[in-house]
Design an enzyme around this catalytic site. Structure first.
Site, short mmCIF file in Angstrom:
data_model
loop_
_atom_site.label_atom_id
_atom_site.label_comp_id
_atom_site.label_asym_id
_atom_site.label_seq_id
_atom_site.Cartn_x
_atom_site.Cartn_y
_atom_site.Cartn_z
N SER A 127 0.83 -1.21 0.00
CA SER A 127 0.00 0.00 0.00
C SER A 127 0.87 1.25 0.00
O SER A 127 1.97 1.25 0.57
CB SER A 127 -0.86 -0.03 1.27
OG SER A 127 -1.47 1.21 1.48
N TYR A 152 -2.40 -0.93 10.85
CA TYR A 152 -2.64 -1.58 9.56
C TYR A 152 -1.50 -1.26 8.59
O TYR A 152 -0.91 -2.16 7.98
CB TYR A 152 -3.98 -1.14 8.93
CG TYR A 152 -4.02 -1.44 7.46
CD1 TYR A 152 -4.18 -2.74 7.00
CD2 TYR A 152 -3.81 -0.43 6.50
CE1 TYR A 152 -4.16 -3.03 5.64
CE2 TYR A 152 -3.78 -0.70 5.16
CZ TYR A 152 -3.95 -2.00 4.72
OH TYR A 152 -3.91 -2.28 3.38
N LYS A 156 1.87 -3.51 6.59
CA LYS A 156 2.33 -3.55 5.20
C LYS A 156 3.84 -3.30 5.13
O LYS A 156 4.57 -3.96 4.38
CB LYS A 156 1.57 -2.52 4.36
CG LYS A 156 0.10 -2.85 4.19
CD LYS A 156 -0.10 -4.17 3.46
CE LYS A 156 -1.54 -4.61 3.42
NZ LYS A 156 -1.72 -5.98 2.95
P1 NAD Z 1 -10.89 -7.45 1.29
O1 NAD Z 1 -11.11 -7.41 2.77
O2 NAD Z 1 -12.04 -7.25 0.40
O3 NAD Z 1 -10.17 -8.83 0.91
C1 NAD Z 1 -9.29 -9.48 1.77
C2 NAD Z 1 -9.76 -10.93 1.88
O4 NAD Z 1 -8.85 -11.62 2.74
C3 NAD Z 1 -11.15 -11.06 2.50
O5 NAD Z 1 -11.95 -11.85 1.66
C4 NAD Z 1 -10.90 -11.76 3.84
O6 NAD Z 1 -11.95 -12.62 4.19
C5 NAD Z 1 -9.60 -12.49 3.56
N1 NAD Z 1 -8.78 -12.75 4.75
C6 NAD Z 1 -8.44 -11.89 5.73
N2 NAD Z 1 -7.69 -12.53 6.65
C7 NAD Z 1 -7.55 -13.82 6.22
C8 NAD Z 1 -6.90 -14.97 6.73
N3 NAD Z 1 -6.26 -14.95 7.91
N4 NAD Z 1 -6.96 -16.12 6.04
C9 NAD Z 1 -7.64 -16.17 4.86
N5 NAD Z 1 -8.29 -15.13 4.33
C10 NAD Z 1 -8.24 -13.96 5.01
O7 NAD Z 1 -9.72 -6.39 0.98
P2 NAD Z 1 -9.23 -5.82 -0.42
O8 NAD Z 1 -9.62 -4.41 -0.50
O9 NAD Z 1 -9.55 -6.75 -1.50
O10 NAD Z 1 -7.67 -5.83 -0.16
C11 NAD Z 1 -6.84 -6.90 -0.59
C12 NAD Z 1 -5.42 -6.65 -0.15
O11 NAD Z 1 -5.00 -5.40 -0.68
C13 NAD Z 1 -5.25 -6.54 1.36
O12 NAD Z 1 -4.01 -7.11 1.70
C14 NAD Z 1 -5.22 -5.06 1.60
O13 NAD Z 1 -4.53 -4.73 2.77
C15 NAD Z 1 -4.50 -4.58 0.37
N6 NAD Z 1 -4.77 -3.18 0.02
C16 NAD Z 1 -6.06 -2.78 -0.10
C17 NAD Z 1 -6.33 -1.45 -0.40
C18 NAD Z 1 -7.74 -0.94 -0.51
O14 NAD Z 1 -7.95 0.26 -0.39
N7 NAD Z 1 -8.73 -1.79 -0.73
C19 NAD Z 1 -5.26 -0.55 -0.60
C20 NAD Z 1 -3.95 -1.02 -0.48
C21 NAD Z 1 -3.72 -2.35 -0.16
C1 WQD Z 2 -9.91 9.04 0.80
C2 WQD Z 2 -10.10 10.53 1.02
C3 WQD Z 2 -10.45 11.13 3.32
C4 WQD Z 2 -14.32 9.19 3.78
C5 WQD Z 2 -7.03 4.23 2.89
C6 WQD Z 2 -5.88 3.62 3.63
C7 WQD Z 2 -4.80 3.25 2.67
C8 WQD Z 2 -5.35 2.39 1.55
C9 WQD Z 2 -6.52 3.00 0.90
C10 WQD Z 2 -5.18 0.11 2.22
C11 WQD Z 2 -9.36 11.02 2.26
C12 WQD Z 2 -11.67 11.46 2.48
C13 WQD Z 2 -13.13 9.65 3.26
C14 WQD Z 2 -15.34 10.13 4.12
C15 WQD Z 2 -13.91 11.90 3.36
N1 WQD Z 2 -5.83 1.14 2.05
N2 WQD Z 2 -12.93 10.98 3.07
N3 WQD Z 2 -15.09 11.45 3.89
O1 WQD Z 2 -7.51 7.15 3.79
O2 WQD Z 2 -6.69 7.70 1.45
O3 WQD Z 2 -6.58 5.40 2.25
O4 WQD Z 2 -7.51 3.34 1.90
O5 WQD Z 2 -3.99 -0.06 2.14
O6 WQD Z 2 -3.84 2.58 3.40
O7 WQD Z 2 -5.40 4.55 4.56
O8 WQD Z 2 -8.76 6.33 1.73
O9 WQD Z 2 -11.11 6.24 1.03
O10 WQD Z 2 -10.59 6.43 3.50
O11 WQD Z 2 -10.18 8.36 2.01
O12 WQD Z 2 -13.74 13.11 3.20
O13 WQD Z 2 -16.41 9.79 4.62
O14 WQD Z 2 -11.49 10.76 1.28
O15 WQD Z 2 -10.21 12.15 4.26
O16 WQD Z 2 -8.90 12.30 1.96
P1 WQD Z 2 -7.36 6.77 2.37
P2 WQD Z 2 -10.23 6.77 2.09
#
Ligand code: NAD
Ligand code: WQD
Length: 346
Positions: A127, A152, A156
């Protein structure tokens, strides 16, 4: 023969879109998921889109015995894409140990099994949170890694370090993909993000407000040093993100990686303010959103967006879908969720 790719967290938001792209690219994905943050019905969506129902195993990777037992049954695997993790930033502040326990133990047990069984290739979901607030924008992979603002985020950073150390010691190759802000959904509206409870992230909050599930959306601060005072993020369409995973695993499986450990930013390279996203949504859907300006949210960085030139030059990947496509597919998915999941998502 089709390469068999283990997709952990494959019924989750990004995982399910990646499974679709893997199938469409001719791979055989095998999903493991604990279903702690996803549902079995996701498999129906994948089947509807691709015509193929992928193999699924309910496994909790943070339980070592379950992970071992699973690997004892699974046969040959060519590579792993590791999505499984907990991802809610706020929850990680209130339950930091659960986050470290889940995200780190799952990774460690997974890598141990891979090493023991000679599985050499892993793509990891990282991330942009590992950059915290970078000094320079757009931020490149060369920027300093800083302690993220949440447990969280720190999982990462630590996971990347674990992977790098493992790769230096064992016959493993890894690619970490640092996502910026994934939004959007598959154009079929058969799969998408399924946030449980009140969403933390901007896009599901917007679509749920438009749907009338939330009364209004609060914009967290309008006094940041950005063009309209609201935070800037690099939103990226989940389908573009999914396609990058196919390229990354292909690179490892075909041994085209330049070094044993590579890291790529995945974003569009373009930042949007919160208000720009809200206005794009209003334009695309014709729905007026009820929003108000509120105080800043603790832990938010003012602005972050990616330098994506490394991914473009080395992977030949570029994000193709624009913000209009992101908001409209998010909305179509929101409109379809209750058709698929009934009252589960009210
Ligand atoms: P998500 O929660 O939709 O998917 C993650 C999946 O992992 C879920 O289905 C959950 O049930 C499963 N899971 C969690 N712990 C587990 C375990 N111990 N064993 C087996 N399964 C498990 O999340 P996502 O948005 O699809 O994110 C996927 C990956 O990408 C994650 O590692 C997340 O941290 C990373 N990521 C997500 C974002 C985002 O904004 N969505 C941004 C950056 C990184
Ligand atoms: C986006 C923008 C908020 C909700 C997070 C994690 C990051 C990554 C992606 C996993 C920000 C604003 C949001 C609301 C708002 N995840 N906002 N009102 O915080 O950039 O990133 O998700 O790795 O690690 O930190 O994403 O979608 O929460 O926010 O104004 O009700 O929207 O302040 O500027 P963020 P977000």
């Amino acid at each position: 023969m089709k390469a068999r790719i283990l997709v952990t967290g494959g019924t989750g938001y990004i995982g399910s879109h990646t499974v679709v792209e893997l199938i469409q690219a001719g791979y055989e994905p095998i999903i493991v998921d604990s279903l702690e943050n996803s549902y079995l019905q996701v498999l129906d969506g994948i089947e509807k889109i691709t015509g193929i129902r992928p193999e699924f195993h309910k496994v909790n990777l943070r339980i070592k015995k379950e992970t071992e037992d699973f690997f004892n049954t699974i046969g040959n695997i060519d590579g792993v894409i590791h999505f499984a993790a907990f991802k809610a930033v706020g929850e990680s502040v209130s339950h930091p140990l659960s986050y470290y326990e889940n995200n780190l133990n799952s990774l460690i047990y997974l890598i141990q099994e891979m090493v023991q069984r000679g599985i050499k290739n892993i793509v990891f979901s990282s991330s942009c949170t590992v950059y915290a607030q970078p000094d320079q924008l757009p931020v490149s992979e060369q920027a300093e890694i800083r302690k993220p603002y949440s447990p969280y985020g720190n999982t990462k950073k630590i996971s990347e370090e674990i992977i790098e150390d493992a790769v230096n010691t064992y016959p493993l190759n890894a690619i970490s993909l640092r996502y910026f802000n994934p939004i959007g959904a598959h154009p079929s509206a058969c799969i998408g993000e399924l946030p449980q409870g009140i969403p933390n992230n901007l896009m599901p909050y917007i679509t749920q407000t438009a749907k009338g599930i939330r009364k209004k959306i609060t914009v967290f601060g309008n006094d940041y040093p950005t063009p309209d005072g609201t935070c800037v993020r690099d939103y990226i369409h989940v389908v573009d993100l999914a396609k990058a995973h196919v390229i990354a695993i292909e690179r490892l499986v075909s041994q085209k990686n330049a070094t044993k450990y590579e890291v790529f930013n995945l974003g569009t390279g373009r930042g949007y303010t919160v208000l720009e996203v809200i206005h794009a949504f209003e334009r695309q859907t014709g729905i007026k959103l009820n929003y108000e300006i509120g105080p800043r949210r603790s832990g938010d960085v003012a602005a972050i967006y990616a330098d994506t030139s490394f991914a473009t030059n080395v992977l030949g990947w570029v994000a193709e879908r624009d913000i209009d496509n992101m908001v409209i597919t998010s909305w179509r998915w929101e409109e379809n969720i209750r058709n698929i999941y009934g009252s589960l998502f009210n």
